[in-house]
Enzyme design. Sequence first.
Site, PDB file in Angstrom:
ATOM      1  N   GLU A   1      -2.253   5.094   2.884  1.00 39.67           N
ATOM      2  CA  GLU A   1      -2.105   3.717   2.370  1.00 39.67           C
ATOM      3  C   GLU A   1      -3.728   3.050   2.112  1.00 39.67           C
ATOM      4  OE1 GLU A   1      -0.668   4.921   4.894  1.00 39.67           O
ATOM      5  OE2 GLU A   1       1.720   4.705   4.583  1.00 39.67           O
TER       6      GLU A   1
ATOM      7  N   ARG B   1       2.225   8.120   9.503  1.00 42.43           N
ATOM      8  CA  ARG B   1       1.891   9.666   8.995  1.00 42.43           C
ATOM      9  C   ARG B   1       0.837  10.318   9.765  1.00 42.43           C
ATOM     10  NH1 ARG B   1       3.711  11.837   4.069  1.00 42.43           N
ATOM     11  NH2 ARG B   1       5.000   9.919   3.860  1.00 42.43           N
TER      12      ARG B   1
ATOM     13  N   GLU C   1       0.037  -8.939  -1.133  1.00 43.26           N
ATOM     14  CA  GLU C   1      -0.581  -8.496   0.169  1.00 43.26           C
ATOM     15  C   GLU C   1      -1.986  -7.469  -0.147  1.00 43.26           C
ATOM     16  OE1 GLU C   1       0.768  -5.434   3.065  1.00 43.26           O
ATOM     17  OE2 GLU C   1       1.708  -7.113   3.947  1.00 43.26           O
TER      18      GLU C   1
ATOM     19  N   HIS D   1      13.095   5.012  13.115  1.00 42.87           N
ATOM     20  CA  HIS D   1      12.714   5.536  11.664  1.00 42.87           C
ATOM     21  C   HIS D   1      13.448   6.539  11.333  1.00 42.87           C
ATOM     22  CE1 HIS D   1      10.589   5.929   7.818  1.00 42.87           C
ATOM     23  NE2 HIS D   1      10.061   4.607   7.992  1.00 42.87           N
TER      24      HIS D   1
ATOM     25  N   ASP E   1       0.707  -1.207  -0.039  1.00 46.91           N
ATOM     26  CA  ASP E   1       0.035  -0.074  -0.121  1.00 46.91           C
ATOM     27  C   ASP E   1       0.742   1.329   0.058  1.00 46.91           C
ATOM     28  OD1 ASP E   1       1.199  -0.043   2.446  1.00 46.91           O
ATOM     29  OD2 ASP E   1      -0.930  -0.485   3.546  1.00 46.91           O
TER      30      ASP E   1
ATOM     31  N   HIS F   1       6.035   4.952  13.160  1.00 44.43           N
ATOM     32  CA  HIS F   1       6.437   5.840  12.054  1.00 44.43           C
ATOM     33  C   HIS F   1       5.227   6.309  11.287  1.00 44.43           C
ATOM     34  CE1 HIS F   1       5.349   3.140   8.794  1.00 44.43           C
ATOM     35  NE2 HIS F   1       5.808   2.088   9.554  1.00 44.43           N
TER      36      HIS F   1
HETATM   37  C1  UD1 Z   1       6.603   4.995   4.027  1.00 45.74           C
HETATM   38  C2  UD1 Z   1       5.024   4.332   3.397  1.00 45.74           C
HETATM   39  C3  UD1 Z   1       4.572   3.638   4.716  1.00 45.74           C
HETATM   40  C4  UD1 Z   1       5.311   2.731   5.086  1.00 45.74           C
HETATM   41  C5  UD1 Z   1       6.700   3.198   5.420  1.00 45.74           C
HETATM   42  C6  UD1 Z   1       7.604   1.993   5.986  1.00 45.74           C
HETATM   43  C7  UD1 Z   1       4.148   5.922   1.904  1.00 45.74           C
HETATM   44  C8  UD1 Z   1       3.064   6.985   1.526  1.00 45.74           C
HETATM   45  N1  UD1 Z   1       4.640   5.633   3.211  1.00 45.74           N
HETATM   46  O1  UD1 Z   1       6.586   5.839   4.917  1.00 45.74           O
HETATM   47  O2  UD1 Z   1       3.209   3.168   3.822  1.00 45.74           O
HETATM   48  O3  UD1 Z   1       4.736   2.093   6.217  1.00 45.74           O
HETATM   49  O4  UD1 Z   1       7.325   3.612   4.473  1.00 45.74           O
HETATM   50  O5  UD1 Z   1       8.678   2.405   6.530  1.00 45.74           O
HETATM   51  O6  UD1 Z   1       4.596   5.261   0.989  1.00 45.74           O
HETATM   52  N2  UD1 Z   1      13.998   8.413   5.131  1.00 45.74           N
HETATM   53  C9  UD1 Z   1      15.499   8.307   5.078  1.00 45.74           C
HETATM   54  N3  UD1 Z   1      16.185   7.211   4.646  1.00 45.74           N
HETATM   55  C10 UD1 Z   1      15.458   5.941   4.723  1.00 45.74           C
HETATM   56  C11 UD1 Z   1      14.124   5.884   4.564  1.00 45.74           C
HETATM   57  C12 UD1 Z   1      13.421   7.146   4.951  1.00 45.74           C
HETATM   58  O7  UD1 Z   1      16.245   9.265   5.252  1.00 45.74           O
HETATM   59  O8  UD1 Z   1      15.892   4.674   4.225  1.00 45.74           O
HETATM   60  C13 UD1 Z   1      13.579   9.585   5.718  1.00 45.74           C
HETATM   61  C14 UD1 Z   1      13.742  10.695   4.443  1.00 45.74           C
HETATM   62  O9  UD1 Z   1      13.772  11.911   4.994  1.00 45.74           O
HETATM   63  C15 UD1 Z   1      12.286  10.661   3.677  1.00 45.74           C
HETATM   64  C16 UD1 Z   1      11.337  10.026   4.822  1.00 45.74           C
HETATM   65  O10 UD1 Z   1      11.983   9.357   5.809  1.00 45.74           O
HETATM   66  O11 UD1 Z   1      11.840  11.671   2.880  1.00 45.74           O
HETATM   67  C17 UD1 Z   1      10.199   9.789   4.550  1.00 45.74           C
HETATM   68  O12 UD1 Z   1      10.001   8.766   3.739  1.00 45.74           O
HETATM   69  P1  UD1 Z   1       8.800   8.166   3.026  1.00 45.74           P
HETATM   70  O13 UD1 Z   1       8.775   6.882   2.273  1.00 45.74           O
HETATM   71  O14 UD1 Z   1       8.268   9.204   2.419  1.00 45.74           O
HETATM   72  O15 UD1 Z   1       7.848   7.942   4.221  1.00 45.74           O
HETATM   73  P2  UD1 Z   1       7.670   6.805   5.318  1.00 45.74           P
HETATM   74  O16 UD1 Z   1       7.095   7.630   6.510  1.00 45.74           O
HETATM   75  O17 UD1 Z   1       8.822   6.271   5.412  1.00 45.74           O
HETATM   76  N1  UDP Z   2      12.330  -3.646  10.829  1.00 48.49           N
HETATM   77  C1  UDP Z   2      13.610  -3.673  10.453  1.00 48.49           C
HETATM   78  N2  UDP Z   2      14.464  -2.885  11.277  1.00 48.49           N
HETATM   79  C2  UDP Z   2      13.954  -2.081  12.092  1.00 48.49           C
HETATM   80  C3  UDP Z   2      12.626  -1.893  12.330  1.00 48.49           C
HETATM   81  C4  UDP Z   2      11.849  -2.881  11.788  1.00 48.49           C
HETATM   82  O1  UDP Z   2      14.205  -4.559   9.769  1.00 48.49           O
HETATM   83  O2  UDP Z   2      14.753  -1.268  12.740  1.00 48.49           O
HETATM   84  C5  UDP Z   2      11.340  -4.557  10.179  1.00 48.49           C
HETATM   85  C6  UDP Z   2      10.226  -5.066  10.721  1.00 48.49           C
HETATM   86  O3  UDP Z   2      10.544  -6.520  11.050  1.00 48.49           O
HETATM   87  C7  UDP Z   2       9.136  -5.407   9.547  1.00 48.49           C
HETATM   88  C8  UDP Z   2       9.161  -4.279   8.844  1.00 48.49           C
HETATM   89  O4  UDP Z   2      10.830  -3.596   9.089  1.00 48.49           O
HETATM   90  O5  UDP Z   2       9.474  -6.452   8.693  1.00 48.49           O
HETATM   91  C9  UDP Z   2       8.397  -3.309   9.134  1.00 48.49           C
HETATM   92  O6  UDP Z   2       8.594  -1.977   8.547  1.00 48.49           O
HETATM   93  P1  UDP Z   2       8.018  -0.548   8.927  1.00 48.49           P
HETATM   94  O7  UDP Z   2       7.445  -0.706  10.460  1.00 48.49           O
HETATM   95  O8  UDP Z   2       8.635   0.634   8.646  1.00 48.49           O
HETATM   96  O9  UDP Z   2       6.659  -0.489   7.856  1.00 48.49           O
HETATM   97  P2  UDP Z   2       5.114  -1.103   7.982  1.00 48.49           P
HETATM   98  O10 UDP Z   2       5.298  -2.611   8.139  1.00 48.49           O
HETATM   99  O11 UDP Z   2       4.361  -0.486   8.872  1.00 48.49           O
HETATM  100  O12 UDP Z   2       4.780  -0.531   6.703  1.00 48.49           O
END
Ligand code: UD1
Ligand code: UDP
Length: 388
Positions: A133, A222, A119, A253, A97, A220
């Site tokens: 999502e 939103r 999924e 995160h 999603d 994490h």
């Molecule tokens: C995204 C997904 C969410 C998912 C989550 C898992 C969308 C809208 N959101 O949210 O569904 O549950 O990932 O974690 O698709 N960043 C880094 N390095 C990384 C990852 C993130 O620096 O490796 C920081 C960056 O500043 C980036 C921000 O996190 O701009 C947000 O990342 P983004 O993918 O937009 O949103 P998430 O909150 O991570």
């Molecule tokens: N996870 C990981 N390292 C971490 C935290 C989470 O590998 O420090 C894994 C966790 O086991 C799960 C996935 O990341 O499989 C969940 O990711 P996240 O919570 O970012 O996203 P969501 O599942 O809510 O979309």
Amino acid sequence: MTLRVLSVFGTRPEAIKMAPLVLALQKSTDFDSQVCVTGQHREMLDQVLTLFKIIPDYDLALMKPGQDLFDVTAAAIVGMRDVLVSAKPDIVLVHGDTTTCLAAALAAFYHAIPVAHIEAGLRTGDLSAPFPEELNRSLVAKIASHHFAPTESARQNLLNEGIDDAAISVTGNTVIDALLMTRDSINKTFSGVYWRKQLGDGVYGCLDDTTRRTILITAHRRENFGQGFDNICRAISQLAEQHSDWDFVYPVHLNPNVRNPVNILLGQYTNVHLIEPLDYKTFVWLMDKSELVITDSGGIQEEAPSLGKPVLVMRDVTERPEAVAAGTVRLVGTEIESIVNEVELVMENADIYRRMATAINPYGDGHSVERILNQLKQGASLALQVCA
Ligand code: UD1
Ligand code: UDP
């Protein structure tokens, strides 16, 4: 005929859940497998690619610090336009999603390439939670020609939206395949010295101390930014102050909307350990060593029951009702008092703890990938559906 499959993902959880499928596609002679990552996440995605030794054929490398939904959606759709022209897949696999999932499905649709959704069918029925999502996955259901639903209730959600039963397969969730693969490799390969190095002396020392107990935290979402996060942090700080014999380990995160409040509100407690995101195998090991998990994550609700860990979910609704029904997950909302009370109940009441820790995991048996591959082998017929 070999089916040309392009798997597209971009964030940590999609990568974890797609990894066992990508590895199986690569191994099978029935498929010509290609991988495109959007790079919606960077460091957290690369941790997974490295662990599972997946080298993408295409990487859109689109992540920008502080990106918003417009940035990610636009960059992913435009990037996918050209990847699809070059990769020429018979079918595109998307997962879950995220914005990557929606954008990749939409780009495939614009090119009249069929999409299969892994999924599929999770719903809260509330477009504001999880945001965005719930809308993403509902829109992808309109686009996809095949839906791999993890559970029977996900299948029912799709049927309720008018999806043809023949286009749905119930497979279990591939996260359990990833978890079991990872747990097996952990049990075979790694020692205490290794985990100490991964986690640092402080956190490893607490886990090793039999007089102390550990709660694992992640958050994490939103829709929790702002007041929700403020409440979550204040609840954790109260718990940490009131239970000095417990440790609260929180891999934070990388999103700045998460890091800023967490560092400000939780940085000063000696039994709250704020650490960097962990690679998947270290996270699984840590989850296994913890007493319970407090989270707003989706994937962790599915994984923790397999390790016998109670999960308290800091959200008002969940698209994963099966684990709540099984008794292993409890929804505790995002109010300070309710989080503190519910967590303390599980910390202190041995009967409640035991009931939550011994429930059966409803999300799979580790054979979801096998079921998906079997369906995809009939891919020629799937592939024809969307273009008709
Ligand atoms: C995204 C997904 C969410 C998912 C989550 C898992 C969308 C809208 N959101 O949210 O569904 O549950 O990932 O974690 O698709 N960043 C880094 N390095 C990384 C990852 C993130 O620096 O490796 C920081 C960056 O500043 C980036 C921000 O996190 O701009 C947000 O990342 P983004 O993918 O937009 O949103 P998430 O909150 O991570
Ligand atoms: N996870 C990981 N390292 C971490 C935290 C989470 O590998 O420090 C894994 C966790 O086991 C799960 C996935 O990341 O499989 C969940 O990711 P996240 O919570 O970012 O996203 P969501 O599942 O809510 O979309």
